[in-house]
Write an enzyme that holds these catalytic residues in place. Structure first.
Site, PDB file in Angstrom:
ATOM      1  N   TYR A 179       0.807  -1.226   0.000  1.00 47.50           N
ATOM      2  CA  TYR A 179       0.000   0.000   0.000  1.00 47.50           C
ATOM      3  C   TYR A 179       0.841   1.278   0.000  1.00 47.50           C
ATOM      4  O   TYR A 179       0.306   2.363  -0.198  1.00 47.50           O
ATOM      5  CB  TYR A 179      -0.927   0.027   1.222  1.00 47.50           C
ATOM      6  CG  TYR A 179      -1.974  -1.043   1.218  1.00 47.50           C
ATOM      7  CD1 TYR A 179      -3.037  -1.007   0.318  1.00 47.50           C
ATOM      8  CD2 TYR A 179      -1.908  -2.108   2.115  1.00 47.50           C
ATOM      9  CE1 TYR A 179      -4.007  -2.000   0.312  1.00 47.50           C
ATOM     10  CE2 TYR A 179      -2.875  -3.107   2.122  1.00 47.50           C
ATOM     11  CZ  TYR A 179      -3.921  -3.047   1.211  1.00 47.50           C
ATOM     12  OH  TYR A 179      -4.881  -4.029   1.210  1.00 47.50           O
ATOM     13  N   ASN A 211     -12.907   6.608   5.269  1.00 52.31           N
ATOM     14  CA  ASN A 211     -12.997   5.698   6.418  1.00 52.31           C
ATOM     15  C   ASN A 211     -12.022   6.023   7.546  1.00 52.31           C
ATOM     16  O   ASN A 211     -12.305   5.754   8.710  1.00 52.31           O
ATOM     17  CB  ASN A 211     -12.818   4.249   5.969  1.00 52.31           C
ATOM     18  CG  ASN A 211     -14.027   3.753   5.207  1.00 52.31           C
ATOM     19  OD1 ASN A 211     -15.143   4.197   5.455  1.00 52.31           O
ATOM     20  ND2 ASN A 211     -13.820   2.856   4.266  1.00 52.31           N
ATOM     21  N   HIS A 235      -4.182   6.387  -1.366  1.00 52.56           N
ATOM     22  CA  HIS A 235      -4.788   6.460  -0.032  1.00 52.56           C
ATOM     23  C   HIS A 235      -3.747   6.786   1.039  1.00 52.56           C
ATOM     24  O   HIS A 235      -4.103   7.182   2.146  1.00 52.56           O
ATOM     25  CB  HIS A 235      -5.455   5.112   0.286  1.00 52.56           C
ATOM     26  CG  HIS A 235      -6.792   5.223   0.950  1.00 52.56           C
ATOM     27  ND1 HIS A 235      -7.526   6.398   1.025  1.00 52.56           N
ATOM     28  CD2 HIS A 235      -7.571   4.282   1.582  1.00 52.56           C
ATOM     29  CE1 HIS A 235      -8.669   6.175   1.662  1.00 52.56           C
ATOM     30  NE2 HIS A 235      -8.719   4.899   2.016  1.00 52.56           N
ATOM     31  N   ASN A 276      -9.334   2.104   8.155  1.00 54.11           N
ATOM     32  CA  ASN A 276     -10.624   2.211   8.842  1.00 54.11           C
ATOM     33  C   ASN A 276     -10.521   2.041  10.358  1.00 54.11           C
ATOM     34  O   ASN A 276     -11.523   2.119  11.054  1.00 54.11           O
ATOM     35  CB  ASN A 276     -11.636   1.213   8.255  1.00 54.11           C
ATOM     36  CG  ASN A 276     -11.194  -0.226   8.407  1.00 54.11           C
ATOM     37  OD1 ASN A 276     -10.027  -0.496   8.681  1.00 54.11           O
ATOM     38  ND2 ASN A 276     -12.108  -1.162   8.230  1.00 54.11           N
ATOM     39  N   PHE A 284      -5.019  -0.570   9.892  1.00 60.99           N
ATOM     40  CA  PHE A 284      -5.597  -0.288   8.579  1.00 60.99           C
ATOM     41  C   PHE A 284      -6.365   1.019   8.663  1.00 60.99           C
ATOM     42  O   PHE A 284      -6.743   1.477   9.743  1.00 60.99           O
ATOM     43  CB  PHE A 284      -6.454  -1.464   8.082  1.00 60.99           C
ATOM     44  CG  PHE A 284      -5.620  -2.511   7.416  1.00 60.99           C
ATOM     45  CD1 PHE A 284      -5.259  -2.383   6.081  1.00 60.99           C
ATOM     46  CD2 PHE A 284      -5.127  -3.583   8.138  1.00 60.99           C
ATOM     47  CE1 PHE A 284      -4.440  -3.322   5.474  1.00 60.99           C
ATOM     48  CE2 PHE A 284      -4.309  -4.531   7.546  1.00 60.99           C
ATOM     49  CZ  PHE A 284      -3.962  -4.395   6.200  1.00 60.99           C
TER      50      PHE A 284
END
EC number: 3.1.1.29
Length: 194
Positions: A16, A115, A21, A69, A67
């Site tokens: 990631y 989120n 993001h 969220n 993560f």
């Protein structure tokens, strides 16, 4: 009022690291590097942390390793430990509603479907009144494509624009501590990377 905690939102792990993001974490990484304050993992805060001094103010940096969220868990842990109020927190995050090359400061507001912001608001006792640094990543044009878009890597041309906006945002963060939020906002909001 001063900022005591700067948070960069991200998903953990190498797969990631280069995705849109994670733009918030790119900003905190850049700030840490610029101020020679390397981030180190600190499990009790569920993230990588560092400490910087801006114009005599003691400021904590945080990139959660949860993560996206679950970002609120890390933010709430650090805010609680250091007795930091929501309005003393700046959260940097990717922003679909701004194009690459643009970044803006904002105080409070909703989560806009993000989120990470949603969880932070929840874990701060449903208090949305923290500062945000919205880092433009653009929009795929179709809301059904948003998840794939934010978890995708920007093309080189867009990455360059995002990096330039992050550089300017870091400079404007320093202006905020030297000359106040109004001056920093005015400068950042007139910037657009070419």
């Amino acid at each position: 009022m001063t900022i005591k905690l700067i948070v960069g939102l991200a998903n953990p792990g190498a797969e990631y690291a280069a995705t849109r993001h994670n733009a918030g974490a790119w900003y905190v990484d850049f700030l840490a590097e610029r101020l020679r304050a390397p981030l180190r993992e600190e499990p009790k805060f569920f993230g990588y942390t560092s400490r910087i001094n801006l114009e005599g103010e003691d400021v904590r940096l945080l990139v959660p390793t949860t993560f996206m969220n679950l970002s609120g868990k890390a933010v709430a842990a650090m805010a609680s430990f250091y007795r930091i109020n929501p309005d003393e927190i700046l959260v940097a995050h990717d922003e679909l509603d701004l194009p690459p090359g643009v970044a803006k400061f904002k105080l409070g507001g909703g989560h806009g479907g993000h989120n990470g912001l949603k969880d932070i608001i929840s874990k701060l006792g449903n208090n949305p009144n923290f500062h945000r640094l919205r880092i433009g990543i653009g929009h795929p044009g179709d809301k059904n494509k948003v998840v794939g878009f934010v978890l995708g890597k920007p093309p080189v041309t867009e990455q360059k624009l995002i990096d330039e906006a992050i550089d300017e945002a870091a400079r404007c963060t320093e202006v905020w501590f030297k000359e106040g939020l109004a001056k920093a906002t005015s400068r950042l909001h007139t910037f657009k990377a070419q």
